[in-house]
Design a protein around this motif. Structure first.
Motif, PDB file in Angstrom:
ATOM      1  N   PRO A  76       7.506   7.192 -26.599  1.00 47.65           N
ATOM      2  CA  PRO A  76       8.633   6.372 -26.131  1.00 47.65           C
ATOM      3  C   PRO A  76       9.587   7.144 -25.216  1.00 47.65           C
ATOM      4  O   PRO A  76      10.031   6.612 -24.207  1.00 47.65           O
ATOM      5  N   ARG A  80      10.604   6.285 -21.230  1.00 46.99           N
ATOM      6  CA  ARG A  80      11.958   6.001 -20.741  1.00 46.99           C
ATOM      7  C   ARG A  80      12.174   6.554 -19.345  1.00 46.99           C
ATOM      8  O   ARG A  80      13.093   6.160 -18.654  1.00 46.99           O
ATOM      9  N   LEU A  92      12.092 -12.044 -20.829  1.00 51.76           N
ATOM     10  CA  LEU A  92      12.306 -12.805 -22.060  1.00 51.76           C
ATOM     11  C   LEU A  92      12.937 -14.140 -21.679  1.00 51.76           C
ATOM     12  O   LEU A  92      14.042 -14.165 -21.145  1.00 51.76           O
ATOM     13  N   VAL A 107      17.527  -1.265 -26.214  1.00 54.99           N
ATOM     14  CA  VAL A 107      16.486  -0.757 -27.106  1.00 54.99           C
ATOM     15  C   VAL A 107      16.336   0.757 -27.033  1.00 54.99           C
ATOM     16  O   VAL A 107      15.660   1.346 -27.860  1.00 54.99           O
ATOM     17  N   ILE A 108      16.923   1.393 -26.037  1.00 59.02           N
ATOM     18  CA  ILE A 108      16.880   2.857 -26.076  1.00 59.02           C
ATOM     19  C   ILE A 108      18.234   3.413 -26.479  1.00 59.02           C
ATOM     20  O   ILE A 108      18.475   4.620 -26.390  1.00 59.02           O
ATOM     21  N   GLY A 109      19.119   2.530 -26.928  1.00 55.39           N
ATOM     22  CA  GLY A 109      20.343   2.992 -27.583  1.00 55.39           C
ATOM     23  C   GLY A 109      21.488   3.351 -26.657  1.00 55.39           C
ATOM     24  O   GLY A 109      22.362   4.127 -27.018  1.00 55.39           O
TER      25      GLY A 109
ATOM     26  N   MET B   1      21.501   3.881 -31.418  1.00 56.28           N
ATOM     27  CA  MET B   1      21.031   2.511 -31.675  1.00 56.28           C
ATOM     28  C   MET B   1      22.215   1.630 -32.069  1.00 56.28           C
ATOM     29  O   MET B   1      23.044   2.016 -32.866  1.00 56.28           O
ATOM     30  N   ARG B   2      22.281   0.489 -31.469  1.00 61.13           N
ATOM     31  CA  ARG B   2      23.447  -0.341 -31.723  1.00 61.13           C
ATOM     32  C   ARG B   2      23.182  -1.316 -32.851  1.00 61.13           C
ATOM     33  O   ARG B   2      22.265  -2.120 -32.810  1.00 61.13           O
ATOM     34  N   GLN B   4      24.784  -3.903 -33.933  1.00 59.98           N
ATOM     35  CA  GLN B   4      24.953  -5.336 -33.692  1.00 59.98           C
ATOM     36  C   GLN B   4      23.682  -5.952 -33.106  1.00 59.98           C
ATOM     37  O   GLN B   4      23.261  -7.041 -33.489  1.00 59.98           O
ATOM     38  N   PHE B   5      23.066  -5.197 -32.188  1.00 59.65           N
ATOM     39  CA  PHE B   5      21.843  -5.674 -31.560  1.00 59.65           C
ATOM     40  C   PHE B   5      20.737  -5.848 -32.597  1.00 59.65           C
ATOM     41  O   PHE B   5      20.079  -6.889 -32.659  1.00 59.65           O
ATOM     42  N   GLU B   9      18.879  -9.361 -34.018  1.00 52.38           N
ATOM     43  CA  GLU B   9      17.419  -9.512 -34.027  1.00 52.38           C
ATOM     44  C   GLU B   9      16.919  -9.909 -35.416  1.00 52.38           C
ATOM     45  O   GLU B   9      16.039 -10.746 -35.573  1.00 52.38           O
ATOM     46  N   GLU B 210       8.584  -9.707 -26.942  1.00 55.93           N
ATOM     47  CA  GLU B 210       9.701  -8.760 -27.027  1.00 55.93           C
ATOM     48  C   GLU B 210       9.190  -7.355 -27.348  1.00 55.93           C
ATOM     49  O   GLU B 210       9.645  -6.372 -26.774  1.00 55.93           O
ATOM     50  N   ILE B 213       7.677  -5.672 -24.394  1.00 59.17           N
ATOM     51  CA  ILE B 213       8.702  -5.193 -23.456  1.00 59.17           C
ATOM     52  C   ILE B 213       9.428  -3.980 -24.026  1.00 59.17           C
ATOM     53  O   ILE B 213       9.717  -3.020 -23.314  1.00 59.17           O
ATOM     54  N   MET B 214       9.687  -4.014 -25.338  1.00 53.96           N
ATOM     55  CA  MET B 214      10.340  -2.865 -25.965  1.00 53.96           C
ATOM     56  C   MET B 214       9.515  -1.601 -25.771  1.00 53.96           C
ATOM     57  O   MET B 214      10.048  -0.542 -25.433  1.00 53.96           O
ATOM     58  N   ALA B 219      11.264   1.938 -26.134  1.00 52.32           N
ATOM     59  CA  ALA B 219      11.920   1.878 -27.442  1.00 52.32           C
ATOM     60  C   ALA B 219      11.074   2.663 -28.430  1.00 52.32           C
ATOM     61  O   ALA B 219       9.850   2.608 -28.378  1.00 52.32           O
ATOM     62  N   SER B 220      11.722   3.391 -29.313  1.00 49.11           N
ATOM     63  CA  SER B 220      10.953   4.193 -30.266  1.00 49.11           C
ATOM     64  C   SER B 220      10.292   3.283 -31.293  1.00 49.11           C
ATOM     65  O   SER B 220      10.707   2.140 -31.487  1.00 49.11           O
ATOM     66  N   TYR B 223      12.618   1.964 -33.798  1.00 47.43           N
ATOM     67  CA  TYR B 223      13.507   0.935 -33.280  1.00 47.43           C
ATOM     68  C   TYR B 223      12.813  -0.424 -33.242  1.00 47.43           C
ATOM     69  O   TYR B 223      13.406  -1.451 -33.528  1.00 47.43           O
TER      70      TYR B 223
END
Lengths: 229, 303
Positions: A76, A80, A92, A107-109, B1-2, B4-5, B9, B210, B213-214, B219-220, B223
């Motif tokens: 990952p 990036r 989406l 998604v990468i924070g 990492m947020r 709220q996001f 989800e 999704e 795309i992540m 995205a790890s 995550y």
């Protein structure tokens, strides 16, 4: 930036290799077209760069890293530094334009402040200023591809991989997309683009790599499409 | 990492799979209730064992006038005063005997009346039908056999009974029921875990776009998996909370409100025993579904 050393790829349960002994090097800042008929190995070539697949033989280096030795959990982080754009946009449908671009940062924070700053900037860059709150379904194909490019570029990747980004677009819209990719290339981002679009390749006069049945058959600076339908 | 996001989800995922989520919650709640119930049952049995084994005695029933006619052991007639003194002396001479109590026929009658005061039988029993007995408390309840061989068949002795036998049967029944409950719980838990695995896979499939795309934007793995695992864990936690409510409700309504009043001789488990089980139930409710989700995603979401 990218180096292939005698790379072969054989998919399980298939006799014919998808790539056969391919060696090449792509330097930082280059713009490279990848051409060849369907089944020539273009997609495999790109999937190896993205490390969605691993080479069966040979070594693939991307951004100075040997992908065979890159452990799964580090993939990952490598991705990036790469941006990707596809023929089918891959947006989406239930998120707005701005949210689609922001998704790549969320998604990468990335922090919210950063996102709020960079999303309008990159949308401006791709020519979608003022369309932040539209849904992808309300946009034309060209505009959707611009959203996808904005998403690929928002994290400022060093390398942009584009798999037939103009495949679903009419010639005029395609020209607009190519101008955008050219502008991104001029910021120092390496661009590798697989395409079937003869006009574009012939007009741009960039380096052309041609694959045929998994073999590298042409690697030409300032080349033309050359492939006969 | 947020956070709220991630939370939004998770909310989307739980709502999308509402029926499956309910199935998970219910099956987790039921299996954990059985689990907690059987833990408490084990506590109950062991506390009853301690309480009763402490009180059990070997009873030596002596012949009365009625027995002299009906019971072959008492063919020589009712027990005499000399026989009684001799038995008491012999008992007290045994080193394994801790204490000997004498219970007269009248005392036995009083106790009987007390125990069966609601029963119609009481009117048909008279004091002279009751037997005199020696209640023997042993230092080691396992040594019952010694008393039995020494006093069975002696003149004046009708029978020697070890009360432990009666209790043993009861406790065997209770722990048998407990094992059955554990078996049902295990099955329920398997059902719950399979449901979770299935739910997570459906959830992941419905969000494959999704996820794709992540992965594309780097995205790890954690995550990408976190929302699914959190979804399962939240459903599990809700199920565990339901089972906590059920367990507390059972203690409050069934044990305290109903059984305790009707069966005063049993010392029922207290709130302390119940409360220590609750964190365990909640932890299992949280962790098991989370691990099941992780397992479900292992194959599904490779990088």
């Amino acid at each position: 930036m990218i180096r292939f050393d005698n790379v072969s790829k054989v998919y399980p349960k298939q006799n014919r290799p998808a790539l056969r002994d391919v060696s090449l090097e792509i330097e930082k800042g280059e713009f490279v077209f990848l051409v060849g008929s369907s089944g020539s190995g273009k997609s495999t070539f790109l999937r190896l760069i993205l490390r969605e697949e691993r080479a069966t033989h040979g070594q693939v280096h991307v951004l100075g890293k040997d992908l065979a030795r890159l452990s799964n959990w580090k993939v990952p982080h490598m991705r990036r530094q790469l941006g990707t754009v596809f023929q089918d946009f891959r947006l989406l449908p239930n998120k707005t334009v701005a949210e689609n671009v922001a998704f790549a940062q969320e998604v990468i924070g990335k922090s919210r402040g950063e996102i709020r700053k960079s999303v309008p900037q990159v949308l401006e860059l791709v020519g979608l200023g003022g369309k932040e709150d539209r849904m992808p379904g309300e946009l034309s194909g060209g505009e959707q591809q611009r959203v996808a490019i904005a998403r690929a570029f928002v994290n400022r990747p060093k390398l942009l991989i584009a798999d037939e980004p103009t495949g679903n677009l009419d010639p005029q819209t395609s020209v607009g997309i190519m101008k955008l990719l050219d502008r991104i290339n001029r910021t120092g981002t390496t661009v590798v683009m697989a395409t079937h679009d003869q006009n574009i390749v012939d007009q741009m006069r960039k380096r052309v790599i041609e694959l045929e049945k998994g073999r590298l058959v042409r690697d030409q600076a300032r080349g033309v499409y050359g492939y006969q339908h | 990492m947020r956070a709220q996001f991630v939370l939004s989800e998770i909310g989307v995922g739980l709502r999308r799979n509402l029926t499956m989520t309910f199935a998970v919650i219910i099956s987790v709640a039921l299996s954990l209730t059985l689990f907690g119930g059987s833990l408490l049952m084990r506590d109950q049995v062991s506390s009853m064992k301690g309480y009763w084994y402490d009180k059990v005695q070997v009873s030596i029933f002596l012949c009365n006038k009625a027995d002299a006619e009906s019971d072959s052991h008492c063919a020589k007639g009712a027990v005499t005063q000399e026989q009684k003194t001799q038995i008491k002396k012999d008992l007290e001479a045994l080193p394994i005997v801790e204490k000997v109590y004498y219970e007269s026929a009248d005392q036995a009658y009083q106790r009987y009346k007390e125990q069966f005061k609601d029963s119609p039988l009481i009117s048909s029993i008279t004091p002279d039908q009751m037997q005199e007995s020696y209640r023997v408390k042993l230092r080691d309840p396992e040594k019952y056999q010694v008393i039995d061989t020494a006093f069975s068949g002696r003149p004046g002795v009708q029978s020697v009974e070890d009360q432990r036998n009666v209790l043993e049967n009861l406790f065997n029944l209770l722990s048998g029921m407990n094992y059955a409950a554990l078996g049902v719980m295990a099955l329920m838990l398997v059902v719950a875990l399979l449901l979770i695995v299935n739910t997570v896979r459906v959830s992941a499939f419905s969000r494959r776009r999704e996820i794709g795309i992540m992965r594309l934007v780097g995205a790890s793995g954690f995550y990408i998996q976190a929302p699914f695992i959190a979804e399962a864990a939240i459903a599990g936690l809700i199920g565990a909370s339901v089972s906590v409510v059920l367990i507390v409700g059972a203690k409050y309504l069934l044990i305290d409100g109903w059984l305790a009043a009707r069966i005063p001789v049993v010392n029922f488990i207290g709130w302390d025993a119940v409360i220590v089980k609750l964190p365990l139930v909640l932890a299992i409710g949280l962790l098991m579904p989370g691990l099941a989700a992780l397992f479900a995603l292992r194959k599904y979401l490779k990088v």
